[in-house]
Design an enzyme around this catalytic site. Structure first.
Site, short mmCIF file in Angstrom:
data_model
loop_
_atom_site.label_atom_id
_atom_site.label_comp_id
_atom_site.label_asym_id
_atom_site.label_seq_id
_atom_site.Cartn_x
_atom_site.Cartn_y
_atom_site.Cartn_z
N ARG A 87 0.83 -1.21 0.00
CA ARG A 87 0.00 0.00 0.00
C ARG A 87 0.87 1.25 0.00
O ARG A 87 0.54 2.25 -0.62
CB ARG A 87 -0.95 -0.02 1.20
CG ARG A 87 -2.05 0.99 1.09
CD ARG A 87 -3.14 0.74 2.09
NE ARG A 87 -2.66 0.88 3.47
CZ ARG A 87 -3.37 0.54 4.55
NH1 ARG A 87 -4.58 0.04 4.43
NH2 ARG A 87 -2.87 0.69 5.75
N LYS A 135 -2.88 6.34 1.24
CA LYS A 135 -2.77 6.74 2.65
C LYS A 135 -1.87 7.96 2.73
O LYS A 135 -0.72 7.88 3.15
CB LYS A 135 -2.22 5.56 3.47
CG LYS A 135 -2.52 5.68 4.96
CD LYS A 135 -2.41 4.33 5.64
CE LYS A 135 -2.45 4.41 7.14
NZ LYS A 135 -3.70 4.93 7.68
N GLU A 159 -16.37 5.77 4.50
CA GLU A 159 -15.75 5.09 5.64
C GLU A 159 -15.95 5.85 6.93
O GLU A 159 -16.63 6.87 6.97
CB GLU A 159 -14.28 4.74 5.38
CG GLU A 159 -13.41 5.86 4.90
CD GLU A 159 -12.03 5.36 4.48
OE1 GLU A 159 -11.57 4.34 5.00
OE2 GLU A 159 -11.42 6.04 3.65
N1 PLP Z 1 -9.43 3.93 6.47
C1 PLP Z 1 -8.60 4.93 6.80
C2 PLP Z 1 -8.90 6.29 6.29
C3 PLP Z 1 -7.47 4.68 7.60
O1 PLP Z 1 -6.65 5.65 7.94
C4 PLP Z 1 -7.23 3.37 8.04
C5 PLP Z 1 -6.04 3.07 8.82
O2 PLP Z 1 -5.06 2.64 8.34
C6 PLP Z 1 -8.13 2.35 7.67
C7 PLP Z 1 -9.22 2.68 6.90
C8 PLP Z 1 -7.92 0.95 8.11
O3 PLP Z 1 -6.91 0.35 7.35
P1 PLP Z 1 -6.03 -0.82 7.94
O4 PLP Z 1 -6.95 -1.90 8.35
O5 PLP Z 1 -5.15 -1.22 6.82
O6 PLP Z 1 -5.28 -0.26 9.09
C1 COI Z 2 -4.33 2.82 11.44
O1 COI Z 2 -5.40 2.24 11.68
O2 COI Z 2 -3.26 2.25 11.48
C2 COI Z 2 -4.27 4.19 11.11
O3 COI Z 2 -3.36 4.55 10.43
C3 COI Z 2 -5.21 5.11 11.66
C4 COI Z 2 -4.48 6.36 12.04
C5 COI Z 2 -4.76 7.44 11.07
C6 COI Z 2 -4.70 6.74 13.43
#
Ligand code: PLP
Ligand code: COI
Length: 339
Positions: A80, A183, A219
């Site tokens: 990612r 991200k 989301e």
């Molecule tokens: N959506 C957003 C905007 C996020 O910042 C995050 C955190 O990383 C997620 C979803 C969840 O993603 P992940 O499960 O890869 O941490």
């Molecule tokens: C995560 O879930 O790892 C995130 O990056 C969320 C963060 C923006 C606090």
């Protein structure tokens, strides 16, 4: 770290001993360097500061009952970050270099890994930014990659206790062909107004809707949304949300538990038909939702009527966390032990 109250850790920054840094210059990456400083020296014209050329990742290291340290699907975070780098025209961090930096920073800060059973984990934050100077709007020719760690408690202070969410229709986090799938820091800056409004109203966070039609759920703050009905796990498909590693894992876990799964656009109105809803992400893990309020439409959607998370939500949560902590065998091959 004897005097640290691991069970009461917030999701916040705490100084640890070391971080890892690396610079991309003259078309190539240099060597990984270990630093004990919490600060960076940055050029006043760095594109990361002026034009938002910046991407980050978030993953966790888990201490098992067996004393082994585990990472969960780190390759997905590495991939990612590659995608985010391509998305905003930055130098990409090779997957092997990403891995080396992760392992090194964990090993160097081992004493900060919260003990098994404390509910806390070591949060790992890789960061990539344009450190080269430009004044015109163009990609930098120099980049810095760094990784720091910090021990954290749950993102939502309620932990697995249900939280309330606010639908904020007057703020968009990301547009369909914008940067929502990456991200990158700009998305989070764009989300702050809505998050503050939600917090001021006593909500844990905000639910973003699709920017174009305001019809579908995107989301949930820094987490993906899911709803459950008729033994089916349903999660939004959208051009402007981050593809969550936690969410893609929950889909597989749900299927392995005999649930059906659907990834498709989810209309706001469908909220009234779910028996359970939740937010999922690395930081949030799974945060069950008890109430979603949509003030402009005068709607309140309620779940967890007895104040407890739904049964299927808890089943998914327990299975995910058991795999992450190494309490059960990992049939998916998601866990890597950090030697
Ligand atoms: N959506 C957003 C905007 C996020 O910042 C995050 C955190 O990383 C997620 C979803 C969840 O993603 P992940 O499960 O890869 O941490
Ligand atoms: C995560 O879930 O790892 C995130 O990056 C969320 C963060 C923006 C606090």
């Amino acid at each position: 770290m004897e005097n640290l109250d691991w069970k009461c850790l917030p999701f916040g920054y705490m100084k640890t001993d070391y971080n890892i840094r690396c610079v991309f210059k003259n078309g190539k990456w240099g060597k990984l360097e270990v630093s004990s400083s919490e600060y960076i020296d940055i050029h006043i014209a760095a594109t990361g500061l002026h034009y938002g050329q910046e991407a980050f990742e978030g993953l966790k290291a888990y201490m098992g009952k067996d004393g082994k340290v585990r990472l969960f699907r780190w390759e997905e975070n590495a991939k990612r970050m590659l995608s985010s780098a391509n998305g905003i025209k930055m130098a990409a961090v090779p997957i092997e270099m990403f891995k080396e930096a992760l392992f090194k920073v964990i090993q160097l800060n081992k004493k900060f890994i919260p003990p098994y059973g404390s509910g806390a984990t070591l949060y790992i934050r890789p960061l990539l930014y344009g450190s080269g100077a430009e004044v015109g709007v163009k990609p930098a020719s120099e980049y810095t990659f760094l990784v720091f760690v910090t021990p954290v408690g749950p993102y939502f202070k309620e932990g697995v206790k249900p939280v309330n969410m606010l639908i904020c229709r007057d703020v968009d986090r990301a547009a369909p062909y914008g940067t929502g799938i990456y991200k990158v820091g700009g998305n989070y800056a764009a989300s702050l107004r809505a998050i503050i409004t939600a917090h001021e109203g006593g909500y844990a966070n905000t639910i973003f809707l699709d920017a174009k039609e305001k019809k579908y759920i995107d989301e949930c703050g820094p987490a993906n949304f899911f709803g459950i009905k008729d033994n089916t796990y349903i999660t939004p498909k959208s051009e402007s949300i981050l593809n969550s590693v936690t969410n893609m894992s929950l889909i597989e876990i749900a299927e392995s538990m005999g649930m059906k799964t659907e990834r498709r656009p989810v209309e706001v109105e469908e909220l009234s038909s779910f028996s359970e809803t939740g937010a999922c992400g690395t930081a949030a893990v799974i945060s069950p939702i008890s109430k979603i309020v949509d003030p402009e439409k005068n709607m309140i959607y309620e779940y967890c009527k007895n104040g407890e998370p739904g049964q299927l939500t808890m089943k998914l949560y327990n299975r995910l966390v058991a795999i992450q902590n190494g309490d059960v065998p990992d049939p998916f091959g998601w866990v890597t032990i950090v030697e």
